[in-house]
Design a protein around this motif. Structure first.
Motif, PDB file in Angstrom:
ATOM      1  N   ASP A  91     -16.177  55.452  93.087  1.00 19.99           N
ATOM      2  CA  ASP A  91     -16.038  56.595  92.187  1.00 19.99           C
ATOM      3  C   ASP A  91     -17.388  56.917  91.552  1.00 19.99           C
ATOM      4  O   ASP A  91     -18.095  56.009  91.092  1.00 19.99           O
ATOM      5  CB  ASP A  91     -15.006  56.288  91.098  1.00 19.99           C
ATOM      6  N   PRO A 124      -9.266  55.603  84.538  1.00 22.06           N
ATOM      7  CA  PRO A 124      -8.902  54.616  85.553  1.00 22.06           C
ATOM      8  C   PRO A 124      -8.792  53.199  84.988  1.00 22.06           C
ATOM      9  O   PRO A 124      -8.018  52.385  85.492  1.00 22.06           O
ATOM     10  CB  PRO A 124      -9.992  54.720  86.607  1.00 22.06           C
ATOM     11  N   HIS A 177      -8.034  54.731  93.434  1.00 23.42           N
ATOM     12  CA  HIS A 177      -8.549  55.275  92.175  1.00 23.42           C
ATOM     13  C   HIS A 177     -10.033  55.046  91.903  1.00 23.42           C
ATOM     14  O   HIS A 177     -10.609  55.706  91.060  1.00 23.42           O
ATOM     15  CB  HIS A 177      -7.751  54.712  90.996  1.00 23.42           C
TER      16      HIS A 177
END
Length: 85
Positions: free
Chosen positions: A10, A18, A84
């Motif tokens: 990410d 998250p 995620h």
């Protein structure tokens, strides 16, 4: 005891949203789940511990699980991280 590593992909790393979701996922299991980034280590069931790791894109996390449901927890946590982070 089980463990696996995951590289954060990410762009923002582990930020508040998250991190909260990760803690919620970890709390579903009895197993102790800890996250390690370099010398830092934190309980995956405590948001403050997760946030203080300061994990950024490209950082390598080691997830260590120990307890009666560690196998299921490892699968769920790995799936969570891929989805995620």
């Amino acid at each position: 005891m089980k463990s696996f590593t995951y590289t954060i992909t990410d762009l923002q790393g582990i930020h508040a949203r998250p991190a909260g979701l990760l803690v919620k996922e970890a709390k579903r299991f009895e197993a102790r789940i800890s996250l390690e980034k370099g010398e830092k280590k934190g309980d995956a069931k405590k948001i403050f511990n997760v946030m203080t790791l300061g994990a950024k894109q490209g950082d390598l996390l080691t997830v260590v699980l120990e307890g009666p449901d560690e196998e299921a927890a490892a699968q769920a946590m790995e799936a969570f991280l891929h989805k995620h982070l």
